[in-house]
Motif scaffolding. Structure first.
Motif, PDB file in Angstrom:
ATOM      1  N   UNK A  91       0.830  -1.207   0.000  1.00 30.18           N
ATOM      2  CA  UNK A  91       0.000   0.000   0.000  1.00 30.18           C
ATOM      3  C   UNK A  91       0.864   1.255   0.000  1.00 30.18           C
ATOM      4  N   UNK A  92       1.976   1.211   0.748  1.00 27.40           N
ATOM      5  CA  UNK A  92       2.871   2.360   0.786  1.00 27.40           C
ATOM      6  C   UNK A  92       3.507   2.596  -0.581  1.00 27.40           C
ATOM      7  N   UNK A  93       3.822   1.514  -1.299  1.00 27.55           N
ATOM      8  CA  UNK A  93       4.365   1.645  -2.654  1.00 27.55           C
ATOM      9  C   UNK A  93       3.311   2.226  -3.596  1.00 27.55           C
ATOM     10  N   UNK A  94       2.063   1.832  -3.378  1.00 28.53           N
ATOM     11  CA  UNK A  94       0.957   2.403  -4.152  1.00 28.53           C
ATOM     12  C   UNK A  94       0.876   3.908  -3.912  1.00 28.53           C
ATOM     13  N   UNK A  95       0.950   4.303  -2.641  1.00 29.92           N
ATOM     14  CA  UNK A  95       0.937   5.727  -2.301  1.00 29.92           C
ATOM     15  C   UNK A  95       2.151   6.443  -2.899  1.00 29.92           C
ATOM     16  N   UNK A  96       3.319   5.807  -2.798  1.00 30.83           N
ATOM     17  CA  UNK A  96       4.560   6.412  -3.291  1.00 30.83           C
ATOM     18  C   UNK A  96       4.489   6.689  -4.793  1.00 30.83           C
ATOM     19  N   UNK A  97       3.750   5.855  -5.519  1.00 27.48           N
ATOM     20  CA  UNK A  97       3.642   6.051  -6.967  1.00 27.48           C
ATOM     21  C   UNK A  97       2.991   7.405  -7.271  1.00 27.48           C
ATOM     22  N   UNK A  98       2.094   7.851  -6.391  1.00 30.24           N
ATOM     23  CA  UNK A  98       1.457   9.156  -6.597  1.00 30.24           C
ATOM     24  C   UNK A  98       2.403  10.301  -6.218  1.00 30.24           C
ATOM     25  N   UNK A  99       3.307  10.046  -5.267  1.00 31.17           N
ATOM     26  CA  UNK A  99       4.328  11.046  -4.940  1.00 31.17           C
ATOM     27  C   UNK A  99       5.236  11.261  -6.149  1.00 31.17           C
ATOM     28  N   UNK A 100       5.654  10.148  -6.787  1.00 28.41           N
ATOM     29  CA  UNK A 100       6.490  10.242  -7.997  1.00 28.41           C
ATOM     30  C   UNK A 100       5.713  10.938  -9.112  1.00 28.41           C
ATOM     31  N   UNK A 101       4.402  10.654  -9.201  1.00 27.46           N
ATOM     32  CA  UNK A 101       3.549  11.325 -10.198  1.00 27.46           C
ATOM     33  C   UNK A 101       3.572  12.834  -9.978  1.00 27.46           C
ATOM     34  N   UNK A 102       3.496  13.261  -8.715  1.00 24.71           N
ATOM     35  CA  UNK A 102       3.516  14.694  -8.411  1.00 24.71           C
ATOM     36  C   UNK A 102       4.867  15.323  -8.760  1.00 24.71           C
ATOM     37  N   UNK A 103       5.957  14.577  -8.543  1.00 25.71           N
ATOM     38  CA  UNK A 103       7.291  15.043  -8.932  1.00 25.71           C
ATOM     39  C   UNK A 103       7.309  15.306 -10.440  1.00 25.71           C
ATOM     40  N   UNK A 104       6.733  14.377 -11.197  1.00 25.22           N
ATOM     41  CA  UNK A 104       6.675  14.487 -12.656  1.00 25.22           C
ATOM     42  C   UNK A 104       5.826  15.684 -13.087  1.00 25.22           C
ATOM     43  N   UNK A 105       4.584  15.737 -12.616  1.00 25.35           N
ATOM     44  CA  UNK A 105       3.628  16.736 -13.094  1.00 25.35           C
ATOM     45  C   UNK A 105       3.988  18.152 -12.638  1.00 25.35           C
ATOM     46  N   UNK A 106       4.551  18.299 -11.447  1.00 25.84           N
ATOM     47  CA  UNK A 106       4.873  19.642 -10.949  1.00 25.84           C
ATOM     48  C   UNK A 106       5.850  20.364 -11.873  1.00 25.84           C
ATOM     49  N   UNK A 107       6.706  19.607 -12.573  1.00 24.70           N
ATOM     50  CA  UNK A 107       7.641  20.223 -13.527  1.00 24.70           C
ATOM     51  C   UNK A 107       7.104  20.195 -14.952  1.00 24.70           C
ATOM     52  N   UNK A 108       6.559  19.050 -15.368  1.00 24.41           N
ATOM     53  CA  UNK A 108       6.135  18.913 -16.769  1.00 24.41           C
ATOM     54  C   UNK A 108       4.876  19.720 -17.102  1.00 24.41           C
ATOM     55  N   UNK A 109       4.098  20.109 -16.095  1.00 23.23           N
ATOM     56  CA  UNK A 109       2.869  20.874 -16.360  1.00 23.23           C
ATOM     57  C   UNK A 109       3.182  22.235 -16.993  1.00 23.23           C
ATOM     58  N   UNK A 110       4.425  22.706 -16.816  1.00 26.03           N
ATOM     59  CA  UNK A 110       4.777  24.015 -17.379  1.00 26.03           C
ATOM     60  C   UNK A 110       4.869  23.972 -18.900  1.00 26.03           C
ATOM     61  N   UNK A 111       5.125  22.782 -19.443  1.00 25.19           N
ATOM     62  CA  UNK A 111       5.047  22.601 -20.897  1.00 25.19           C
ATOM     63  C   UNK A 111       3.609  22.840 -21.343  1.00 25.19           C
ATOM     64  N   UNK A 112       2.678  22.309 -20.566  1.00 25.53           N
ATOM     65  CA  UNK A 112       1.250  22.450 -20.870  1.00 25.53           C
ATOM     66  C   UNK A 112       0.834  23.913 -20.753  1.00 25.53           C
ATOM     67  N   UNK A 113       1.325  24.593 -19.714  1.00 24.64           N
ATOM     68  CA  UNK A 113       1.008  26.014 -19.517  1.00 24.64           C
ATOM     69  C   UNK A 113       1.544  26.841 -20.691  1.00 24.64           C
TER      70      UNK A 113
END
Length: 509
Positions: A91-113
């Protein structure tokens, strides 16, 4: 009560298929797949549907039916099937996958912006305080995650409207891709921009020079497996399906085929208007912005096929990419606000209360406020470490996406690994069963685990074995290893405290 149950509307075969499709199918998987593999991505989606999606979806259905009355989600499933320690780490690994997702999106979303504002990705030219573009993306990512965490801790009730508007807009892009591509094909007399000179050459060889070896091609499977993400929704649908014993397996199978065909058709449509070498071989194109590059090219090619002036065609391309940028900004912001608290809240509330210090468990405005700030700090550290690692934007965004794909598919191994033990537990009532023989249980588990494991191992090793890029390999390993160590540490502390409390209770008696 029985009257209400009998009147409850059940899902028909068609509505079940549509629900699965809308939960799983993701547009951005199409351009990324075409960028990495061209037409050769198509067979991998068929393989992933057969060996991962269908068997794993059936497992989700059985788990969901057996544990429909329990809170805690996959934690409850794995705890009852295996044990508490296995359940917590999974379950913690499942949760961690969303932390990694946030690491990804917090930077890559600026391409979208950038695409939403200017119609194209200009982030490679963005520089703040003397930082290069990659470091600037990291700094903007830090500002975003801190801002979103601050807003979310104040309580959230209308963010779902942003998510739904963005989701509808992104769904419409699929229709734009379909009809726009067919219009170009008709106006160009059936000519394909990415020609098919031979079946083997087109569908088994990638035009991407980085995907020529067996290990690199095999690593693409993690993308095709990741493209079937969202499968968790299936766990709660079996008891809501009309004549579930027959309808559900048929619905899941048909949905898997429809989704695989949807991806296959989408990838093929990209080849109608995009020549890989002319459009996607540029160093400025990478996995973070390829979707917008393709949509801009679609608009441009529609204009050219209609015989419009080059400037007018470029304007149509910018409108197309800007529309997608605005749609994705809305969808990603909605998802970000939800995912910055929802998985964390489920982790804390679904696991034993004694596992977490009072500071972490503190709830304010219905949000685990302190835990969210700790999570924010972890995301900020990862963003800074990755973005200031000294490399170009292309490698930076590729690394983020690969880290996300690996992290988000690892929990599948935990849940599938628990399934044979779940089936053996006779004390667990199983109102809905698809796997009725031990042999079919073991075969389904084997193929699911092997598919995900092979894809992840190939993805992790590919950068190092193909180009000597040890940095990407280390980062893909570092995320899951870091969170595994954290999970083991939390559980060990809980275990010692739990055993100590039990000993005190026993002594008092």
């Amino acid at each position: 009560m029985s009257q209400n149950v009998s009147k409850e509307k059940k899902l028909t075969l068609i509505s079940l298929i549509l629900m699965i499709f809308t939960s799983v199918f993701g547009f951005t998987n199409i351009p990324r797949s075409f960028y990495l593999m061209g037409y050769a991505a198509i067979p991998w989606y068929i393989i992933s549907a057969a060996f991962f999606f269908i068997p794993y979806a059936f497992m989700m259905a059985e788990y969901g039916a057996a544990f429909k009355g329990e809170s805690g989600g996959i934690y409850s499933w794995m705890k009852r099937s295996v044990n508490e320690k296995y359940a917590f780490i999974g379950t913690f690994m499942w949760y961690a996958s969303y932390v990694i997702w946030m690491v990804n999106i917090s930077s890559s979303i600026w391409i979208v912006v950038s695409t939403a504002i200017f119609g194209r990705d200009l982030t490679s030219n963005w520089k703040i305080l003397g930082l290069n573009s990659t470091q600037t993306m990291g700094l903007l990512g830090v500002i975003l995650i801190v801002s979103i965490t601050f807003i979310a801790t104040k309580g959230l009730n209308k963010i779902t409207k942003i998510t739904s508007i963005g989701g509808l807009a992104v769904t419409f892009i699929n229709l734009v891709l379909l009809f726009g591509s067919l219009l170009i094909l008709a106006l160009n007399g059936g000519h394909l921009a990415q020609p098919i000179t031979s079946f083997k050459g087109a569908f088994f060889n990638s035009p991407n020079p980085g995907y020529q070896t067996l290990i690199s091609v095999g690593s693409f499977m993690v993308f095709s497996i990741f493209a079937f993400g969202g499968i968790e929704v299936i766990g709660g649908l079996s008891d809501k399906t009309e004549n579930a014993e027959k309808t559900f397996p048929k619905g899941v199978t048909v949905a898997a085929i429809v989704i695989a065909i949807g991806y296959a058709v989408g990838i093929f449509l990209c080849g109608i208007f995009t020549n890989w070498n002319e459009i996607l071989s540029s160093p400025g194109v990478h996995m973070g912005n390829v979707a917008y590059v393709l949509m801009e090219n679609l608009g441009y090619q529609i204009g050219q096929a209609l015989g419009l002036a080059s400037g007018t065609s470029e304007t149509i391309g910018l409108i197309m990419s800007r529309y997608m940028g605005i749609s994705m900004v809305l969808a990603l912001l909605g998802a970000f606000f939800t995912l910055c608290y929802s998985p964390l809240k489920q982790l804390i509330e679904g696991t034993p209360d004694e596992m977490w210090p009072e500071y972490v468990k503190k709830i304010k405005n219905d949000m685990p406020m302190n835990a969210m700030w700790i999570q924010c700090g972890i995301v900020v550290v990862f963003v800074i470490l990755v973005s200031f690692g000294g490399e170009g934007a292309s490698k930076f965004f590729s690394k983020l996406i690969l880290m996300t794909n690996v992290a988000m598919t690892i929990p599948y191994v935990f849940v599938a690994g628990a399934f044979p033990l779940f089936k053996e537990k006779t004390e667990i009532a199983k109102p809905f069963e698809i796997y009725k023989k031990r042999s079919t249980v073991l075969i389904a588990t084997f193929f699911t685990i092997i598919s995900v494991s092979f894809a992840n191992i190939a993805t992790i090793l590919s950068p190092y074995l193909t180009s000597g890029d040890i940095s990407s390999t280390i980062w893909m390993i570092a995320g899951p290893v870091f969170f595994t160590i954290v999970a083991l540490g939390i559980y060990k502390k809980y275990e010692l405290k739990h055993l100590k409390d039990q000993a005190i209770i026993a002594t008092d008696k």
